[in-house]
Design an enzyme around this catalytic site. Structure first.
Site, PDB file in Angstrom:
ATOM      1  N   ARG A   8       0.818  -1.217   0.000  1.00  0.00           N
ATOM      2  CA  ARG A   8       0.000   0.000   0.000  1.00  0.00           C
ATOM      3  C   ARG A   8       0.851   1.266   0.000  1.00  0.00           C
ATOM      4  O   ARG A   8       0.431   2.294  -0.540  1.00  0.00           O
ATOM      5  CB  ARG A   8      -0.918   0.009   1.223  1.00  0.00           C
ATOM      6  N   LYS A  54     -17.476 -15.805   2.504  1.00  0.00           N
ATOM      7  CA  LYS A  54     -18.924 -15.621   2.565  1.00  0.00           C
ATOM      8  C   LYS A  54     -19.555 -15.076   1.299  1.00  0.00           C
ATOM      9  O   LYS A  54     -18.979 -14.254   0.611  1.00  0.00           O
ATOM     10  CB  LYS A  54     -19.249 -14.650   3.708  1.00  0.00           C
ATOM     11  N   GLY A  61     -12.790  -3.831   0.743  1.00  0.00           N
ATOM     12  CA  GLY A  61     -14.191  -3.396   0.778  1.00  0.00           C
ATOM     13  C   GLY A  61     -14.507  -2.378  -0.308  1.00  0.00           C
ATOM     14  O   GLY A  61     -15.553  -2.441  -0.957  1.00  0.00           O
TER      15      GLY A  61
HETATM   16  P1  ADP Z   1     -10.637 -11.335   0.169  1.00  0.00           P
HETATM   17  O1  ADP Z   1     -10.028 -10.702   1.403  1.00  0.00           O
HETATM   18  O2  ADP Z   1      -9.607 -11.636  -0.866  1.00  0.00           O
HETATM   19  O3  ADP Z   1     -11.808 -10.560  -0.349  1.00  0.00           O
HETATM   20  P2  ADP Z   1     -12.346 -12.992   1.731  1.00  0.00           P
HETATM   21  O4  ADP Z   1     -12.139 -12.057   2.855  1.00  0.00           O
HETATM   22  O5  ADP Z   1     -13.663 -13.036   1.102  1.00  0.00           O
HETATM   23  O6  ADP Z   1     -11.212 -12.749   0.616  1.00  0.00           O
HETATM   24  O7  ADP Z   1     -12.052 -14.488   2.188  1.00  0.00           O
HETATM   25  C1  ADP Z   1     -10.856 -14.899   2.761  1.00  0.00           C
HETATM   26  C2  ADP Z   1     -11.097 -16.022   3.697  1.00  0.00           C
HETATM   27  O8  ADP Z   1     -11.884 -17.039   3.100  1.00  0.00           O
HETATM   28  C3  ADP Z   1      -9.815 -16.707   4.130  1.00  0.00           C
HETATM   29  O9  ADP Z   1      -9.614 -16.449   5.492  1.00  0.00           O
HETATM   30  C4  ADP Z   1     -10.054 -18.173   3.852  1.00  0.00           C
HETATM   31  O10 ADP Z   1      -9.602 -19.033   4.881  1.00  0.00           O
HETATM   32  C5  ADP Z   1     -11.571 -18.239   3.759  1.00  0.00           C
HETATM   33  N1  ADP Z   1     -12.019 -19.411   3.026  1.00  0.00           N
HETATM   34  C6  ADP Z   1     -11.752 -19.747   1.756  1.00  0.00           C
HETATM   35  N2  ADP Z   1     -12.295 -20.938   1.447  1.00  0.00           N
HETATM   36  C7  ADP Z   1     -12.909 -21.399   2.555  1.00  0.00           C
HETATM   37  C8  ADP Z   1     -13.652 -22.571   2.886  1.00  0.00           C
HETATM   38  N3  ADP Z   1     -13.847 -23.535   1.990  1.00  0.00           N
HETATM   39  N4  ADP Z   1     -14.132 -22.688   4.143  1.00  0.00           N
HETATM   40  C9  ADP Z   1     -13.918 -21.703   5.044  1.00  0.00           C
HETATM   41  N5  ADP Z   1     -13.247 -20.574   4.797  1.00  0.00           N
HETATM   42  C10 ADP Z   1     -12.745 -20.402   3.563  1.00  0.00           C
END
Ligand code: ADP
Ligand code: MG
Length: 398
Positions: free
Chosen positions: A38, A199, A375
């Site tokens: 960043r 999620k 976000g």
């Molecule tokens: P980003 O920060 O890139 O937007 P997210 O915050 O949506 O990504 O998601 C990241 C999290 O998703 C990680 O902590 C990872 O462990 C979790 N994750 C990915 N696949 C699974 C799964 N099958 N079950 C539970 N958690 C998951």
């Protein structure tokens, strides 16, 4: 982008207050910066201002001090790293506002850079406070927003401050908006979105909006479980959002109506317990056991995703394919990162975890663009306007 940028205004000798997002991850034990992406991302704006002879006043938040001075969240460590990157001394103030800060700013010469202490040591920063805005604005002539990652927040230094100073976009903000905006406006087709992460609920708006732009949608990660369940599969103890089953079904219907090619996992790595060593197996999605939970995509899915993505000319990736923090569940995510790094397509990444993976694997340079906003990028791709961008001068206005 229809906003004025720092290139459109005269900055020589001016005191330019630049809101940056230097909210970098710090090592819990040593306090050292673990990823300086960043900071690096804002160098073009800072260097431009130095070269133009501006007096540069940087302001950021760091962590969540919740309105109190927290010695672990002082910006000194950030100023040190910035000094190294610029090859130039960057001063720090002891407080982001106040008489002493004003005095330090008076001593700045053209081309000098100073970093204000953590904005969030004052609770008014997060409250969009007119009083705090005035206190910040009084020692500057111009305001530049280069904090894309915070621009979805109506915080004082992002929004309210522009009532007091001419407000324009920094070069990072411009690049983020043009690149992410390009995905929505004129992507090279075929255009794929590769989505994962924990999620569905975090991302519904983004998925809905991007569905109208893409040719294919590939879903892995935790969110795949909700989609699989909505399709009628047993998903055992996988992370499921019951209240999002209908959302997932609707999104799949929309994809089908819009002729979007939707790929869900065909095989998955499951475990009885995410932490346990034992009981990790790969199964077809129709064979997930009642006690199992999905932790990663399987090799057949990786292959199917690969076949789909390699014919695409634009790929947007958000969200890991599995619980990548645990190495044995990181295979699918790592394979996708390598695929994108080697791809001829425009590869655009968004999301904190997604960016971190590319950086940690040493593949960041091989991606077309990695958004500095988690976000903020999701909101923007969801079609929402960002308050921090709205607050800036429109191009037509001058
Ligand atoms: P980003 O920060 O890139 O937007 P997210 O915050 O949506 O990504 O998601 C990241 C999290 O998703 C990680 O902590 C990872 O462990 C979790 N994750 C990915 N696949 C699974 C799964 N099958 N079950 C539970 N958690 C998951
Ligand atoms: Mg995240």
């Amino acid at each position: 982008m229809n906003k004025l940028t720092v290139r459109d205004i005269e900055v020589r000798d001016k005191r330019v207050l630049v809101r940056v997002d230097f909210n970098v991850p710090l090592d819990e034990k040593t306090g050292a910066i673990t990823d300086d992406s960043r900071i690096r991302a804002t160098l073009p704006t800072i260097q431009y201002l130095i070269d133009q002879g501006a007096r540069v006043i940087l302001a950021t938040h760091l962590g969540r001090p919740e309105g109190r001075v927290d010695s672990k969240l002082r910006v000194t460590v950030v100023a040190q790293r910035l000094s190294q990157l610029l090859g130039k001394q960057v001063g720090v103030t002891n407080n982001c506002i106040g008489a002493e800060t004003e005095k330090s700013i008076e001593t700045l010469r053209s081309g000098d850079v100073i970093l204000l202490e953590n904005l969030r040591f004052h609770s008014s920063e997060e409250r969009d406070s007119p009083v705090f805005a005035r206190a910040l604005a009084r020692f500057a002539d111009l305001y530049v927003n280069d904090a894309f990652g915070t621009s979805h927040r109506s915080h004082t230094s992002i929004v309210r401050i522009s009532e007091h100073l001419p407000a324009v976009a920094g070069l990072l903000l411009e690049k983020e908006l043009n690149t992410l905006g390009g995905l929505l406006e004129n992507p090279a087709h075929p255009f794929a979105a590769l989505l994962g992460g924990a999620k569905v609920s975090d991302k519904v708006g983004m998925v809905e909006n991007i569905l109208t732009k893409v040719d294919c949608l590939l879903i892995g990660g935790g969110m795949a479980a909700t989609f699989l369940k909505a399709r009628g599969y047993e998903v055992g103890k996988s992370l499921i959002e019951e209240d999002r089953l209908e959302t997932a079904a609707n999104l799949m219907q929309k994809a089908s109506d819009g002729g979007v090619h939707l790929l869900l996992p065909v095989d998955v790595v499951v475990a009885d317990d995410i932490d346990a060593e034992a009981g990790v197996v790969t199964v077809q999605v129709e064979n997930i056991g009642k006690t199992q939970r999905i932790a990663d995509i399987g090799p057949q899915t990786t292959k199917a995703f690969y076949e789909e993505l390699r014919r695409c000319r634009t790929i947007f990736w958000n969200g890991p394919m599995g619980v990548y923090e645990i190495p044995r569940f990181a295979e699918g995510t790592r394979a996708m990162a390598k695929l994108l790094a080697g791809s001829q397509a425009a590869t655009i990444l968004g999301g904190g975890s997604t960016a971190e993976i590319a950086t940690n694997m040493g593949l960041a340079d091989q991606m077309t663009f990695i958004s500095t906003g988690g976000g903020a990028s999701l909101r923007f791709l969801g079609g929402e306007s960002l308050p921090g961008v709205e607050a800036l001068h429109d191009r037509e206005e001058t």
